[in-house]
Design an enzyme around this catalytic site. Structure first.
Site, PDB file in Angstrom:
ATOM      1  CD  GLU A  47     101.790 122.028 111.117  1.00  0.00           C
ATOM      2  OE1 GLU A  47     100.740 122.161 110.451  1.00  0.00           O
ATOM      3  OE2 GLU A  47     102.916 122.251 110.663  1.00  0.00           O
ATOM      4  CG  ASN A 103     102.666 118.473 104.978  1.00  0.00           C
ATOM      5  OD1 ASN A 103     101.561 117.950 105.057  1.00  0.00           O
ATOM      6  ND2 ASN A 103     102.825 119.775 105.033  1.00  0.00           N
ATOM      7  CD  GLU A 104     100.383 121.803 102.008  1.00  0.00           C
ATOM      8  OE1 GLU A 104     101.117 122.808 102.010  1.00  0.00           O
ATOM      9  OE2 GLU A 104      99.153 121.853 102.175  1.00  0.00           O
TER      10      GLU A 104
HETATM   11  O1  AHR Z   1      97.394 123.519 108.376  1.00  0.00           O
HETATM   12  C1  AHR Z   1      98.341 124.509 108.257  1.00  0.00           C
HETATM   13  C2  AHR Z   1      99.331 124.227 107.148  1.00  0.00           C
HETATM   14  O2  AHR Z   1      98.688 124.203 105.917  1.00  0.00           O
HETATM   15  C3  AHR Z   1     100.020 122.889 107.210  1.00  0.00           C
HETATM   16  O3  AHR Z   1     101.119 122.902 108.030  1.00  0.00           O
HETATM   17  C4  AHR Z   1     100.415 122.662 105.804  1.00  0.00           C
HETATM   18  O4  AHR Z   1     100.491 121.295 105.464  1.00  0.00           O
HETATM   19  C5  AHR Z   1      99.400 123.420 104.988  1.00  0.00           C
HETATM   20  O5  AHR Z   1      99.991 124.239 104.077  1.00  0.00           O
END
Ligand code: AHR
Length: 658
Positions: free
Chosen positions: A51, A379-380
């Site tokens: 990321e 993602n989350e």
């Molecule tokens: O890994 C850091 C962050 O943690 C990511 O961007 C996210 O998916 C999670 O909350």
């Protein structure tokens, strides 16, 4: 020497000739049943999560050294300093050409007369520039001559502003035409916090944009490429997959700042820069100079995956922005463009040259398909709003590509109402892979080595998509990877491996952090402008990944998997391609422990096994820039008597025996 399985007759002979070596099983014996494979280990089992956080891309693996090269940051001169001795010598103006180049509208206009030669612009880089003595640096710039006559003096400056490399450039382009000019020169010294300075000689007016400087020692020496030392650390892990581009960056703070892959391919000067969502996320770690230039875009991610032999795993926005931030969601009747982005991405990666996006890929230099097999939707993300959107993606993608695998979210936490709801819903959807995240204390990891032992064996598989043991709380400067976190993760990972029929993929997160520009802790690999090192936990990841084997076999103590009895954790695999037997043992206690490991069902055995151990007697031990291999794997041998190994696990150790 490795533990190999060869011909059965040899074991028989060994047993007959050396009966005294065959111990009766006692309570301390670990029985590894070589001929009872329980699960296949997927080639994707151990991967990496990338990321653009902590200056992971811009200022990180993307080797561009100039920050705000196109003057598109919200503060257009951020990163730049203008210097002139005399007010009337000239000026530097930021101008905007609007729709003429909407993705990159701003540029700098340099106007100068002959009253002096002091006018200069200096770029500070990403918290300085790492400059290496003797290395070639490639400078380029888009120039438009308004009034010819200016010569550019391009200089590298060291930490004390001394010139450590220079060249000159006289723009040759036609009046009023943008032309790319490029010139290379060598650095005469090393600097950890260097700068790029350009001063102007003569009289004239010139427009400058995309002012760029790359080191020549990029990964595979690609011009405009990636930082080789960082990519090498990834390649060394032999990852089964690479997840990109995140993480929360996929979601964006709001939908406008979500990650849109189509805006990241094609000429770099046409890639529309946006603010990085980690720019403002944590008030204790502000990063006002953090933007995404997308110089590293989806084409480059696919290329990287191919380079390091990893399956690409792109994660796409599901029509929802980060629910910790704006929680903006696109109305269902406006979701089509998001779904189309997903379908087009599959075509971009795999389509033949008659398809629109396959043709784009070929035009970028890769006519062969990238062979994309899976992607993540969201993602989350959580709640019914996620499930509603996910169903639409699922239907559209599966009806066109039935065998394509989709990774779906289970939210932010590995348990609780949010998790339970999503887990039920996505299983009803027959989700291919459920992405579980755990950022927890080391004790949680130790206590959860059994997490998957009782998971359903049929249906959805698990992608342990983000995890990291926290020695302190997330984002704390004290939240560092050390022997305690490494041991906890290794113990937990034996549970992932043992359950490889359920857990098909796993990746630690986040991957990289810049020593001055980080937002999130802990992180697997730390970098400065010149150096990089793997933490204790990096070595755990690397050891699992480079010893993944092909099939899980039971490793039992008193008939049960080792999930913390006497603080021992273990798993074992065989490798059908190499005939290796690979046993992983974690001793999470501070005392030395001796076990007999009995290899049941082995046909022939070497007299010595190779042991690779990550160990420190001090749980606080960590690696650092000054001592990058303070804790690093060490190799030794262990003798094998008959089919038995008397194995001593050192205090706080993770060992691989093969
Ligand atoms: O890994 C850091 C962050 O943690 C990511 O961007 C996210 O998916 C999670 O909350």
């Amino acid at each position: 020497m490795r533990i190999k399985q060869l011909l059965g007759i040899f074991l028989l002979i060994a047993a007959l000739l050396s009966p005294s070596l065959v111990h009766a099983q006692n309570n301390n014996d670990i029985i590894v049943s070589i001929n009872k494979p329980t699960a296949e280990v997927q080639p994707t089992m151990w991967g990496i999560f990338f990321e653009d956080i902590n200056f992971g891309a811009d200022g990180g693996i993307y080797a561009e050294m100039v920050k705000n090269r196109s003057f598109e940051f919200s503060m257009p001169l951020m990163g730049w300093t203008i210097h002139q001795n005399k007010f009337n010598e000239g000026s530097v103006l930021v101008l905007n050409r609007g729709d003429e180049n909407a993705a990159n509208s701003r540029f700098a206009r340099i106007t100068k007369n002959n009253t002096g030669d002091s006018l200069s612009i200096t770029n500070e880089g990403f918290r300085g520039m790492g400059i290496k003595k003797g290395l070639r640096y490639d400078f380029s710039v888009l120039c438009r001559q308004q009034k010819p006559g200016l010569k550019l003096h391009i200089e590298l400056l060291n930490n004390t502003n001394k010139v450590i490399g220079s060249t000159t450039l006289s723009p040759s382009g036609q009046d009023n035409e943008w032309e790319k000019e490029a010139i290379s020169f060598n650095a005469t010294d090393t600097a950890s916090k260097g700068k790029l300075n350009i001063w102007f000689e003569g009289s004239g007016i010139v427009d400058l944009d995309m002012i760029s400087l790359f080191p020549s020692d990029t990964w595979k020496n690609r011009p405009g490429g990636m930082r080789a030392d960082m990519i090498q650390l990834l390649a060394d892990m032999k990852p089964g997959f690479i997840r990109f581009p995140g993480g929360c960056i996929v979601e964006g703070r709001d939908l406008a700042s979500r990650y849109q892959w189509k805006k990241t391919v094609g000429p770099v000067d046409e890639r529309h820069l946006i603010i990085n969502r980690w720019n403002t996320e944590f008030s204790n770690r502000p990063a006002p100079d953090y933007f995404q230039t997308f110089g590293l875009g989806f084409y480059e991610y696919f290329q990287l995956a191919e380079d390091i032999g990893a399956e690409p795993l792109p994660i796409l926005n599901c029509g929802m922005a980060c629910q910790f931030n704006t929680a903006e969601a696109v109305p269902l009747n406006e979701l089509d463009p998001y779904v189309q982005d997903a379908l087009d991405l599959i075509e971009f990666a795999n389509g033949d040259l008659n398809t629109i996006w396959g043709k784009v890929r070929a035009s970028l230099g890769h006519p062969a398909p990238f062979n994309l097999k899976m992607m993540g939707i969201g993602n989350e993300n959580w709640g019914p709003q996620y499930i509603e959107r996910l169903k639409i993606f699922y239907k559209a993608i599966k009806s066109k590509y039935p065998n394509f695998k989709l990774v779906v979210s289970s939210g932010t936490d590995p348990n609780g109402d949010r998790f339970d709801y999503l887990n039920d819903e996505v299983r009803k959807l027959h989700a291919d892979l459920i992405d579980e995240h755990y950022y927890r204390r080391p004790e949680w990891f130790l206590a959860n080595a059994e997490r998957y032992d009782n998971y359903p064996r049929n249906g959805s598989k698990i992608f342990a998509g983000e995890y990291a043991a926290q020695s302190d709380h997330t984002v704390s400067i004290n939240n560092k990877n050390n022997m305690a976190t490494a041991i906890a993760e290794a113990a937990f990972m034996t549970g992932l491996e043992r359950n490889a029929d359920v857990v098909n993929m796993a990746s630690y997160a986040p991957l990289f952090a810049h020593d001055e520009a980080w937002q999130w802790t802990p992180d697997l690999i730390w970098v400065s402008n010149l150096k990089s090192f793997g933490t204790t936990d990096y070595y755990v990841q690397k050891l699992f990944s480079t010893n993944k084997g092909t099939n899980v076999v039971p490793a039992l103590l008193n008939g049960k998997p080792l999930t913390g009895q006497d603080s021992l954790y273990a798993s074992a695999v065989i490798d059908k391609k190499t005939n290796d037997v690979i046993i992983k043992i974690v001793n999470a206690s501070g005392k030395k422990q001796t076990n007999i490991i009995k290899l049941d069902g082995i046909k022939k055995i070497a007299s010595q096994g190779l042991v690779t151990t990550l160990q420190s007697g001090d749980l606080n031990s960590e690696n650092s820039f000054s001592n990058p291999k303070n804790v690093a794997p060490k190799e030794s041998t262990v003798s094998i008597k008959g089919n038995k190994i008397i194995f001593i696990s050192l205090p706080y150790s993770f060992s691989i025996i093969m």
